[in-house]
Write a protein that holds these residues in place. Sequence first.
Motif, PDB file in Angstrom:
ATOM      1  N   ALA A 207     -12.635  -1.013  -8.516  1.00  0.00           N
ATOM      2  CA  ALA A 207     -12.055  -2.182  -8.721  1.00  0.00           C
ATOM      3  C   ALA A 207     -12.700  -3.090  -9.572  1.00  0.00           C
ATOM      4  O   ALA A 207     -12.093  -3.741 -10.327  1.00  0.00           O
ATOM      5  CB  ALA A 207     -11.567  -2.792  -7.398  1.00  0.00           C
ATOM      6  N   SER A 208     -14.143  -3.534  -9.180  1.00  0.00           N
ATOM      7  CA  SER A 208     -14.648  -4.365  -9.832  1.00  0.00           C
ATOM      8  C   SER A 208     -14.887  -4.197 -11.548  1.00  0.00           C
ATOM      9  O   SER A 208     -15.090  -5.002 -12.285  1.00  0.00           O
ATOM     10  CB  SER A 208     -15.992  -4.676  -9.240  1.00  0.00           C
ATOM     11  OG  SER A 208     -16.745  -3.287  -9.389  1.00  0.00           O
ATOM     12  N   PRO A 223       0.150  -1.505 -16.724  1.00  0.00           N
ATOM     13  CA  PRO A 223       0.653  -1.638 -15.470  1.00  0.00           C
ATOM     14  C   PRO A 223       0.025  -0.409 -14.473  1.00  0.00           C
ATOM     15  O   PRO A 223      -0.038  -0.541 -13.574  1.00  0.00           O
ATOM     16  CB  PRO A 223       2.220  -1.494 -15.403  1.00  0.00           C
ATOM     17  CG  PRO A 223       2.426  -2.133 -16.809  1.00  0.00           C
ATOM     18  CD  PRO A 223       1.160  -1.506 -17.895  1.00  0.00           C
ATOM     19  N   ALA A 224       0.117   0.826 -15.204  1.00  0.00           N
ATOM     20  CA  ALA A 224      -0.360   2.129 -14.387  1.00  0.00           C
ATOM     21  C   ALA A 224      -1.818   1.838 -13.924  1.00  0.00           C
ATOM     22  O   ALA A 224      -1.887   2.434 -12.672  1.00  0.00           O
ATOM     23  CB  ALA A 224      -0.104   3.183 -15.276  1.00  0.00           C
ATOM     24  N   VAL A 225      -2.728   1.399 -14.800  1.00  0.00           N
ATOM     25  CA  VAL A 225      -4.055   1.153 -14.235  1.00  0.00           C
ATOM     26  C   VAL A 225      -4.005  -0.077 -13.249  1.00  0.00           C
ATOM     27  O   VAL A 225      -4.623   0.092 -12.272  1.00  0.00           O
ATOM     28  CB  VAL A 225      -4.814   0.659 -15.569  1.00  0.00           C
ATOM     29  CG1 VAL A 225      -6.508   0.423 -14.866  1.00  0.00           C
ATOM     30  CG2 VAL A 225      -5.102   1.715 -16.380  1.00  0.00           C
ATOM     31  N   ARG A 226      -3.151  -1.117 -13.566  1.00  0.00           N
ATOM     32  CA  ARG A 226      -3.163  -1.983 -12.497  1.00  0.00           C
ATOM     33  C   ARG A 226      -2.785  -1.659 -11.006  1.00  0.00           C
ATOM     34  O   ARG A 226      -3.156  -1.944  -9.975  1.00  0.00           O
ATOM     35  CB  ARG A 226      -2.435  -3.396 -12.917  1.00  0.00           C
ATOM     36  CG  ARG A 226      -2.508  -4.366 -11.846  1.00  0.00           C
ATOM     37  CD  ARG A 226      -3.641  -5.059 -11.736  1.00  0.00           C
ATOM     38  NE  ARG A 226      -3.949  -5.760 -12.988  1.00  0.00           N
ATOM     39  CZ  ARG A 226      -5.378  -6.401 -13.130  1.00  0.00           C
ATOM     40  NH1 ARG A 226      -6.097  -6.406 -12.376  1.00  0.00           N
ATOM     41  NH2 ARG A 226      -5.741  -6.960 -14.269  1.00  0.00           N
ATOM     42  N   ARG A 227      -1.829  -0.833 -10.987  1.00  0.00           N
ATOM     43  CA  ARG A 227      -1.189  -0.245 -10.032  1.00  0.00           C
ATOM     44  C   ARG A 227      -2.138   0.574  -8.919  1.00  0.00           C
ATOM     45  O   ARG A 227      -2.228   0.464  -7.961  1.00  0.00           O
ATOM     46  CB  ARG A 227       0.220   0.585 -10.171  1.00  0.00           C
ATOM     47  CG  ARG A 227       1.391  -0.293 -10.429  1.00  0.00           C
ATOM     48  CD  ARG A 227       2.653   0.761 -10.193  1.00  0.00           C
ATOM     49  NE  ARG A 227       2.702   1.697 -11.410  1.00  0.00           N
ATOM     50  CZ  ARG A 227       3.163   1.347 -12.467  1.00  0.00           C
ATOM     51  NH1 ARG A 227       3.752   0.216 -13.028  1.00  0.00           N
ATOM     52  NH2 ARG A 227       3.200   2.410 -13.423  1.00  0.00           N
ATOM     53  N   PHE A 228      -2.579   1.504  -9.919  1.00  0.00           N
ATOM     54  CA  PHE A 228      -3.655   2.247  -9.024  1.00  0.00           C
ATOM     55  C   PHE A 228      -5.067   1.739  -8.579  1.00  0.00           C
ATOM     56  O   PHE A 228      -5.563   1.979  -7.533  1.00  0.00           O
ATOM     57  CB  PHE A 228      -4.028   3.774  -9.832  1.00  0.00           C
ATOM     58  CG  PHE A 228      -5.006   3.618 -10.894  1.00  0.00           C
ATOM     59  CD1 PHE A 228      -6.486   3.462 -10.503  1.00  0.00           C
ATOM     60  CD2 PHE A 228      -4.934   4.021 -12.148  1.00  0.00           C
ATOM     61  CE1 PHE A 228      -7.442   3.410 -11.310  1.00  0.00           C
ATOM     62  CE2 PHE A 228      -5.852   4.131 -12.982  1.00  0.00           C
ATOM     63  CZ  PHE A 228      -7.206   3.936 -12.726  1.00  0.00           C
ATOM     64  N   ASP A 230      -5.069  -1.598  -7.603  1.00  0.00           N
ATOM     65  CA  ASP A 230      -4.392  -2.256  -6.524  1.00  0.00           C
ATOM     66  C   ASP A 230      -3.997  -1.488  -5.218  1.00  0.00           C
ATOM     67  O   ASP A 230      -4.539  -1.959  -4.078  1.00  0.00           O
ATOM     68  CB  ASP A 230      -3.075  -3.063  -6.860  1.00  0.00           C
ATOM     69  CG  ASP A 230      -3.104  -4.241  -7.580  1.00  0.00           C
ATOM     70  OD1 ASP A 230      -4.509  -4.661  -7.804  1.00  0.00           O
ATOM     71  OD2 ASP A 230      -2.239  -4.762  -8.416  1.00  0.00           O
ATOM     72  N   ALA A 231      -3.767  -0.343  -5.469  1.00  0.00           N
ATOM     73  CA  ALA A 231      -3.260   0.617  -4.350  1.00  0.00           C
ATOM     74  C   ALA A 231      -4.760   1.149  -3.762  1.00  0.00           C
ATOM     75  O   ALA A 231      -4.504   1.604  -2.540  1.00  0.00           O
ATOM     76  CB  ALA A 231      -2.351   1.778  -4.769  1.00  0.00           C
ATOM     77  N   TYR A 232      -5.323   1.459  -4.661  1.00  0.00           N
ATOM     78  CA  TYR A 232      -6.649   2.454  -4.293  1.00  0.00           C
ATOM     79  C   TYR A 232      -7.939   1.657  -4.102  1.00  0.00           C
ATOM     80  O   TYR A 232      -8.995   2.136  -3.758  1.00  0.00           O
ATOM     81  CB  TYR A 232      -6.882   3.766  -4.787  1.00  0.00           C
ATOM     82  CG  TYR A 232      -5.581   4.353  -4.957  1.00  0.00           C
ATOM     83  CD1 TYR A 232      -4.772   4.828  -3.823  1.00  0.00           C
ATOM     84  CD2 TYR A 232      -4.899   4.655  -6.134  1.00  0.00           C
ATOM     85  CE1 TYR A 232      -3.598   5.768  -3.980  1.00  0.00           C
ATOM     86  CE2 TYR A 232      -3.759   5.514  -6.429  1.00  0.00           C
ATOM     87  CZ  TYR A 232      -3.134   6.061  -5.079  1.00  0.00           C
ATOM     88  OH  TYR A 232      -2.053   6.507  -5.193  1.00  0.00           O
ATOM     89  N   GLU A 237     -13.461   6.401  -2.319  1.00  0.00           N
ATOM     90  CA  GLU A 237     -13.205   7.813  -2.783  1.00  0.00           C
ATOM     91  C   GLU A 237     -11.822   8.052  -3.755  1.00  0.00           C
ATOM     92  O   GLU A 237     -11.391   8.579  -4.340  1.00  0.00           O
ATOM     93  CB  GLU A 237     -13.082   8.710  -1.698  1.00  0.00           C
ATOM     94  CG  GLU A 237     -12.830  10.173  -2.053  1.00  0.00           C
ATOM     95  CD  GLU A 237     -12.945  11.119  -0.942  1.00  0.00           C
ATOM     96  OE1 GLU A 237     -12.569  12.601  -1.161  1.00  0.00           O
ATOM     97  OE2 GLU A 237     -13.217  10.880   0.301  1.00  0.00           O
ATOM     98  N   ALA A 238     -10.869   7.395  -3.100  1.00  0.00           N
ATOM     99  CA  ALA A 238      -9.341   7.402  -3.635  1.00  0.00           C
ATOM    100  C   ALA A 238      -9.600   6.668  -5.045  1.00  0.00           C
ATOM    101  O   ALA A 238      -8.774   7.180  -6.114  1.00  0.00           O
ATOM    102  CB  ALA A 238      -8.317   6.504  -2.716  1.00  0.00           C
TER     103      ALA A 238
END
Length: 292
Positions: A207-208, A223-228, A230-232, A237-238
């Motif tokens: 995330a960093s 948005p797709a990058v921001r979503r994963f 934020d989610a993982y 590992e995720a």
Amino acid sequence: MNNAFEKMLPNFSFEIFPPKRTGSLESVYGTVDALASLHPDLISVTYGAGGSNRDNTIEIASTIQNRYMLPAVAHLTCVGSSLEQTDALLAELKEKGVRTILALRGDRRADADFGDGYFKHAAELVAHIKKNYDFRVLGACYPEKHPEAPSLEADIAHLKEKVDAGVDALITQLFLNNDDFYRFRDLAQKAGINVPIIAGIMPITQASMLDKVVSLCGASVPPAVRRFVDAYGHNAEAIREAGIAYAASQIVDLLASGVEGIHIYSMNKAGVTRQIAQNIHGILYSLRVKKS
């Protein structure tokens, strides 16, 4: 198109960096060991800000070229370097068998008396190398414009000057939206830039990394990058798996569009790079067979 690059396309290459502190290079060579088995077309070695770690850059590039028998690319910046220093570095690279240079202006240090150097822009460094040496020269480009450029069109006009000075191929800074690359490629072609443009991909596996990406080169975040992220992002590992999957999907789409090469910013994470290569192994193999 430059024949030296045409015969190796689609190019699959990696970037590594020297340790930030002086000392043992064994960890770097461990990374090279792991990457060499993927049979890359090139491995590039970065230069620290303002030319720091330049001795390590030369040593690592020379080792890749001579011990591993893989084409090495040494980054060379001109910020803060005199003409004499630049020529001494080029002479040493030539003596050690490194035949390809990535010519860069480089980032200016905050040191008040550090100075700009003899060459003010990468185009001047490229012209000097091409006039006085027999290196193959790569240049950098920004699909979403250089952070200091007023517009993408103005940035491409400056890029054309660098290409006209003798650049053999271009490697993009990282981008996370392939449409940004396609728009840039179309504009570059319209401006008369006809050298190969190799797409630079950096897997977002922590995330960093996202804030660092934006601050370093101004890349936009889809948005797709921001979503994963934020989610993982809370699960090491995720997010590693998600970042690898996203980078692999970028590369699949780029190769399908006829991109002239893929350059992975490995961040010295050989395992991540190996997993991406494994995920697209069949695609790379089929394209290389077709090319041969």
